[in-house]
Write a protein that holds these residues in place. Structure first.
Motif, short mmCIF file in Angstrom:
data_model
loop_
_atom_site.label_atom_id
_atom_site.label_comp_id
_atom_site.label_asym_id
_atom_site.label_seq_id
_atom_site.Cartn_x
_atom_site.Cartn_y
_atom_site.Cartn_z
N VAL A 29 -3.32 -2.18 -5.94
CA VAL A 29 -2.49 -0.75 -5.69
C VAL A 29 -1.19 -0.86 -6.54
N GLY A 30 -1.00 -1.83 -7.31
CA GLY A 30 0.12 -2.04 -8.22
C GLY A 30 1.38 -1.14 -7.83
N ASP A 31 1.67 -0.15 -8.75
CA ASP A 31 2.99 0.82 -8.41
C ASP A 31 2.64 2.21 -7.89
N ARG A 32 1.27 2.25 -7.33
CA ARG A 32 1.09 3.45 -6.36
C ARG A 32 1.83 3.41 -4.94
N THR A 33 2.53 4.18 -4.42
CA THR A 33 3.44 4.19 -3.35
C THR A 33 2.49 4.08 -2.11
N LEU A 34 2.78 2.99 -1.33
CA LEU A 34 1.88 3.01 -0.10
C LEU A 34 2.56 4.19 0.95
N PRO A 35 1.80 4.38 1.93
CA PRO A 35 2.21 5.40 2.86
C PRO A 35 3.37 4.80 3.74
N ASP A 36 4.28 5.63 4.33
CA ASP A 36 5.41 5.19 5.23
C ASP A 36 4.94 4.02 6.19
N TRP A 37 3.86 4.55 6.89
CA TRP A 37 3.61 3.81 8.03
C TRP A 37 2.82 2.26 7.55
N ALA A 38 2.34 2.23 6.48
CA ALA A 38 1.78 1.07 5.88
C ALA A 38 3.14 0.12 5.59
N LEU A 39 4.23 0.94 4.81
CA LEU A 39 5.24 0.13 4.43
C LEU A 39 5.86 -0.51 5.82
N HIS A 41 4.67 -1.47 8.67
CA HIS A 41 4.16 -2.77 9.02
C HIS A 41 4.28 -3.78 8.32
N LEU A 42 4.18 -3.52 7.02
CA LEU A 42 4.35 -4.78 6.02
C LEU A 42 5.86 -5.16 6.14
N ARG A 43 6.84 -4.54 6.47
CA ARG A 43 8.02 -4.89 6.62
C ARG A 43 8.07 -6.35 7.53
N TYR A 44 7.11 -6.37 8.53
CA TYR A 44 7.13 -7.39 9.57
C TYR A 44 6.10 -8.35 9.30
N THR A 45 5.55 -8.56 8.25
CA THR A 45 4.53 -9.59 7.76
C THR A 45 4.92 -11.19 7.95
N ALA A 46 6.03 -11.15 7.21
CA ALA A 46 6.69 -12.72 7.35
C ALA A 46 7.11 -13.08 8.82
N VAL A 47 7.70 -11.94 9.63
CA VAL A 47 8.09 -12.58 10.68
C VAL A 47 7.19 -12.61 12.03
N SER A 48 5.63 -12.15 11.51
CA SER A 48 4.55 -12.04 12.53
C SER A 48 3.64 -13.16 11.96
N ILE A 49 3.42 -13.47 10.84
CA ILE A 49 2.40 -14.34 10.29
C ILE A 49 2.95 -15.84 10.57
N LEU A 50 4.28 -16.00 9.90
CA LEU A 50 4.82 -17.39 10.30
C LEU A 50 4.86 -17.82 11.46
N PRO A 51 5.40 -17.17 12.53
CA PRO A 51 5.61 -17.49 14.00
C PRO A 51 3.91 -17.89 14.27
N TYR B 88 0.36 -11.07 2.64
CA TYR B 88 1.41 -11.48 1.79
C TYR B 88 1.42 -10.48 0.45
N SER B 89 0.28 -10.64 -0.03
CA SER B 89 0.05 -9.70 -1.38
C SER B 89 0.49 -8.28 -0.96
N ALA B 90 -0.01 -7.79 -0.02
CA ALA B 90 0.53 -6.35 0.45
C ALA B 90 1.99 -6.16 0.72
N ALA B 91 2.67 -7.37 1.23
CA ALA B 91 3.71 -7.18 1.70
C ALA B 91 4.76 -7.13 0.38
N LEU B 92 4.25 -7.75 -0.51
CA LEU B 92 5.03 -8.09 -2.08
C LEU B 92 5.06 -6.77 -2.88
N THR B 93 3.93 -5.94 -2.62
CA THR B 93 3.62 -5.10 -3.55
C THR B 93 4.38 -3.79 -3.70
#
Lengths: 108, 233
Positions: A29-39, A41-51, B88-93
């Motif tokens: 993906v690199g520096d292409r911007t992800l769509p808003d809905w994806a972003l 979801h990704l904001r909650y990765t840490a607080v979902s996967i770790l628990p 993790y990879s997706a979240a840091l991208t």
């Protein structure tokens, strides 16, 4: 005794696959911007996967063969409470460690 | 000036990662001991840690191989344990995606639970960080975690059965993760995500290959995103 061919097969394929999983988004993906809905979801990765990773380990610890253990439950609660209200990662780790050590000293 | 700021981000990373030193080293030693007991040579044990560099997956693969499970089963189970790395990879991208390719390769190699979680929390808390500062911070966090992982593996393999592993040690890892979760629950949406992920992870813990973790993680992310959407609507 572990078969050496099988061992190297696992080490190398597991290493390559693990790197591919880690590189998937960062690399492709690199520096292409992800769509808003994806972003969103990704904001909650840490607080979902770790628990999700920790919850079964707390309730059914491997070291007690899956028996719920009051000392571990209390240690988990202490670490969470200090982290949540005290906002300190180090403080939370110490709180959990103190409970575990206390349990060991009391022979629980 | 830019270099100075990058250096201060780097050192803040080192400081943030420092407590995980006390988790990484004992676990790496434990891996070294167990691998040696399973009959692996020092070279094989070290290769395992350098090539795979993922604690949970290494323990999974090693214990299954040691129980004479077919290699393919050991492999698939360990890969399943590592599926979270994609997220993790997706979240840091969004934070690190614009870096040059070689830096992204380096990040990907060192992407583990603690480097990911510390970086995500830092980047969220300090949105003004530049790309260079973020990269410097990640490298800083990595220093007290990854090199000690290699050294610990080596020491465990070298000392072998001489080390007496205390029985409470299994819980250092969950405690370290829990310690990171508390301060991260900043908004109601974060709290909803964590709560839902715990409920789903426990409810689906019976799934094979640790897939309960993935179900719990995805459910939590969906719940967090939905909570955020409703609050801002």
């Amino acid at each position: 005794m572990i078969d050496k061919t099988e061992l190297w097969f696992v080490i190398i394929v597991l290493g390559v696959c693990s790197f591919a999983l880690r590189f998937l988004f960062l690399g492709l993906v690199g520096d292409r911007t992800l769509p808003d809905w994806a972003l969103r979801h990704l904001r909650y990765t840490a607080v979902s996967i770790l628990p999700a990773l920790v919850a079964p380990l707390v309730i059914w610890p491997a070291a007690t063969e899956g028996q719920t253990d009051p000392v571990r439950l209390l240690a988990a609660f202490a670490a969470f409470a200090v982290g949540y209200w005290g906002k300190s990662v180090i403080g939370a780790m110490l709180a959990g460690a103190v409970v575990m050590l206390g349990g060991a000293l009391l022979g629980l | 000036m830019a270099d100075e700021q990058a250096m201060s981000s780097f050192w803040r990373g080192v400081k943030t990662g420092f407590p995980f030193l006390f988790v990484a080293v004992p676990f790496a030693m434990l891996f070294g001991v167990l691998a040696t007991e399973a009959g692996l040579t020092l070279f094989e044990t070290m290769s395992f840690s350098f090539v795979v560099i993922a604690g949970a997956a290494q323990f999974t693969a090693l214990s299954l191989l040691n129980e004479n499970a077919p290699a393919i089963v050991a492999l698939i189970s360990a890969i399943a344990v590592n599926m979270r790395l994609v997220m993790y990879s997706a979240a840091l991208t969004p934070y690190l995606g614009p870096l040059p390719l070689w830096k992204r390769v380096l990040l990907a190699y060192f992407l583990v639970d603690q480097t990911y979680a510390s970086s995500q929390l830092e980047f969220e808390a300090r949105p003004a960080m530049t790309l260079t500062q973020r990269f410097a911070f990640f490298l800083g966090v990595m220093i007290p975690i990854c090199p000690p992982w290699f050294l610990g593996t080596w020491f465990g393999a070298w000392a072998g059965e001489a080390i007496d592993m205390d029985s409470g040690l299994d819980f250092a890892l969950p405690i370290a993760f829990i310690a990171m979760i508390g301060p991260a629950l900043r908004t109601p949406a974060h709290r909803v995500a964590a709560l839902v992920s715990v409920i789903f992870a426990l409810g689906f813990a019976w799934l094979p290959f640790n897939f309960g973790l993935i179900v719990g993680g995805l459910a939590g992310m969906a719940a967090g995103a939905e909570a955020e959407r409703r609050m801002s609507a």
